[in-house]
Write a protein that holds these residues in place. Structure first.
Motif, PDB file in Angstrom:
ATOM      1  N   UNK A  84       0.962  -1.132   0.176  1.00  0.00           N
ATOM      2  CA  UNK A  84      -0.154   0.045   0.154  1.00  0.00           C
ATOM      3  C   UNK A  84       0.787   1.268  -0.001  1.00  0.00           C
ATOM      4  N   UNK A  85       2.121   1.158   0.247  1.00  0.00           N
ATOM      5  CA  UNK A  85       2.879   2.377   0.501  1.00  0.00           C
ATOM      6  C   UNK A  85       4.075   2.413  -0.277  1.00  0.00           C
ATOM      7  N   UNK A  86       4.318   3.244  -1.099  1.00  0.00           N
ATOM      8  CA  UNK A  86       5.740   3.558  -1.542  1.00  0.00           C
ATOM      9  C   UNK A  86       6.675   3.435  -0.862  1.00  0.00           C
ATOM     10  N   UNK A  87       7.837   2.594  -1.324  1.00  0.00           N
ATOM     11  CA  UNK A  87       9.011   2.617  -0.224  1.00  0.00           C
ATOM     12  C   UNK A  87       9.040   0.958   0.104  1.00  0.00           C
ATOM     13  N   UNK A  88       7.799   0.331   0.192  1.00  0.00           N
ATOM     14  CA  UNK A  88       7.591  -0.973   0.447  1.00  0.00           C
ATOM     15  C   UNK A  88       7.961  -1.188   1.950  1.00  0.00           C
ATOM     16  N   UNK A  89       8.314  -2.676   2.074  1.00  0.00           N
ATOM     17  CA  UNK A  89       8.423  -2.990   3.509  1.00  0.00           C
ATOM     18  C   UNK A  89       9.339  -2.499   4.212  1.00  0.00           C
ATOM     19  N   UNK A  90      10.500  -2.139   3.793  1.00  0.00           N
ATOM     20  CA  UNK A  90      11.660  -1.550   4.430  1.00  0.00           C
ATOM     21  C   UNK A  90      11.409  -0.209   5.060  1.00  0.00           C
ATOM     22  N   UNK A  91      10.468   0.503   4.470  1.00  0.00           N
ATOM     23  CA  UNK A  91      10.247   2.059   4.901  1.00  0.00           C
ATOM     24  C   UNK A  91       9.085   1.823   5.934  1.00  0.00           C
ATOM     25  N   UNK A  92       8.214   0.752   5.815  1.00  0.00           N
ATOM     26  CA  UNK A  92       7.456   0.736   6.891  1.00  0.00           C
ATOM     27  C   UNK A  92       8.022   0.010   8.015  1.00  0.00           C
ATOM     28  N   UNK A  93       8.592  -1.021   7.998  1.00  0.00           N
ATOM     29  CA  UNK A  93       8.970  -1.888   8.989  1.00  0.00           C
ATOM     30  C   UNK A  93       9.936  -0.985   9.838  1.00  0.00           C
ATOM     31  N   UNK A  94      10.818   0.072   9.304  1.00  0.00           N
ATOM     32  CA  UNK A  94      11.788   0.864  10.051  1.00  0.00           C
ATOM     33  C   UNK A  94      11.154   1.944  10.576  1.00  0.00           C
ATOM     34  N   UNK A  95      10.066   2.161  10.310  1.00  0.00           N
ATOM     35  CA  UNK A  95       9.458   3.682  10.938  1.00  0.00           C
ATOM     36  C   UNK A  95       8.582   3.362  12.071  1.00  0.00           C
ATOM     37  N   UNK A 116      -0.090   1.003   9.034  1.00  0.00           N
ATOM     38  CA  UNK A 116      -0.345   0.560   7.631  1.00  0.00           C
ATOM     39  C   UNK A 116      -1.024  -0.899   7.476  1.00  0.00           C
ATOM     40  N   UNK A 117      -1.088  -1.621   8.587  1.00  0.00           N
ATOM     41  CA  UNK A 117      -2.018  -2.836   8.702  1.00  0.00           C
ATOM     42  C   UNK A 117      -3.331  -2.221   8.826  1.00  0.00           C
ATOM     43  N   UNK A 118      -3.470  -1.391   9.734  1.00  0.00           N
ATOM     44  CA  UNK A 118      -4.780  -0.961   9.923  1.00  0.00           C
ATOM     45  C   UNK A 118      -5.481  -0.401   8.549  1.00  0.00           C
ATOM     46  N   UNK A 119      -4.704   0.425   7.932  1.00  0.00           N
ATOM     47  CA  UNK A 119      -5.337   0.999   6.549  1.00  0.00           C
ATOM     48  C   UNK A 119      -5.512  -0.053   5.762  1.00  0.00           C
ATOM     49  N   UNK A 120      -4.964  -1.138   5.550  1.00  0.00           N
ATOM     50  CA  UNK A 120      -5.387  -2.349   4.621  1.00  0.00           C
ATOM     51  C   UNK A 120      -6.346  -2.997   5.440  1.00  0.00           C
ATOM     52  N   UNK A 121      -6.636  -3.259   6.403  1.00  0.00           N
ATOM     53  CA  UNK A 121      -7.826  -3.840   7.120  1.00  0.00           C
ATOM     54  C   UNK A 121      -8.878  -3.377   6.954  1.00  0.00           C
ATOM     55  N   UNK A 122      -8.961  -1.892   6.852  1.00  0.00           N
ATOM     56  CA  UNK A 122     -10.241  -1.300   6.422  1.00  0.00           C
ATOM     57  C   UNK A 122     -10.521  -1.515   4.829  1.00  0.00           C
ATOM     58  N   UNK A 123      -9.822  -2.117   4.132  1.00  0.00           N
ATOM     59  CA  UNK A 123     -10.123  -2.327   2.878  1.00  0.00           C
ATOM     60  C   UNK A 123      -9.880  -3.619   2.419  1.00  0.00           C
ATOM     61  N   UNK A 124     -10.120  -4.637   3.256  1.00  0.00           N
ATOM     62  CA  UNK A 124     -10.347  -6.125   3.195  1.00  0.00           C
ATOM     63  C   UNK A 124     -11.961  -6.339   2.725  1.00  0.00           C
TER      64      UNK A 124
END
Length: 132
Positions: A33-44, A51-59
């Protein structure tokens, strides 16, 4: 911080690894869902959960409540893990190895249930939204 037993130090390590593994899975959920992917999300800080909450609302609607429930359970367990570790810095904190292991087990069970649900959803292509 009080002096810790080897057993408690090992339990804190198990808890830390379990919490990090759960955050990695949450980051992986949001990576599409995010530009920059896994590393960008995991390290912030805080980003894997957001990010997971955002995806959960769209399942897809038929699995959304279950997915949201697991993501929110993950949030609760992550807070519990941080609270337990922080409690070691207070004289009155009575956190022991058993407490850390109990929280770690909750985290690992949640992670397993979330992974199983993801596996099911991925076998149904329209169920999980993907970044375009």
């Amino acid at each position: 911080m009080r002096r810790l037993t080897d057993e408690t130090v090992l339990a804190v390590g198990r808890l830390t690894l379990a919490a990090t593994e759960l955050e990695y899975l949450l980051a992986d959920i949001g990576a599409g869902q995010v530009d920059g992917g896994l590393a960008a999300i995991f390290t912030a800080s805080g980003e894997p959960l957001r990010a997971a909450r955002h995806v959960a609302q769209r399942v897809s609607a038929d699995r959304r409540d279950e997915f949201v429930g697991l993501v929110e359970a993950a949030a609760t367990y992550l807070v519990q893990s941080r609270t337990a570790v922080c409690a070691m810095w207070f004289e009155s904190g009575s956190v022991d190895a058993a407490t850390f292991d109990e929280i770690a087990n909750l985290i690992l069970r949640c992670r397993g249930r979330l992974q199983a649900l993801l596996d099911e959803l991925e076998s149904t292509p329209p169920a999980l939204p993907r970044h375009r």
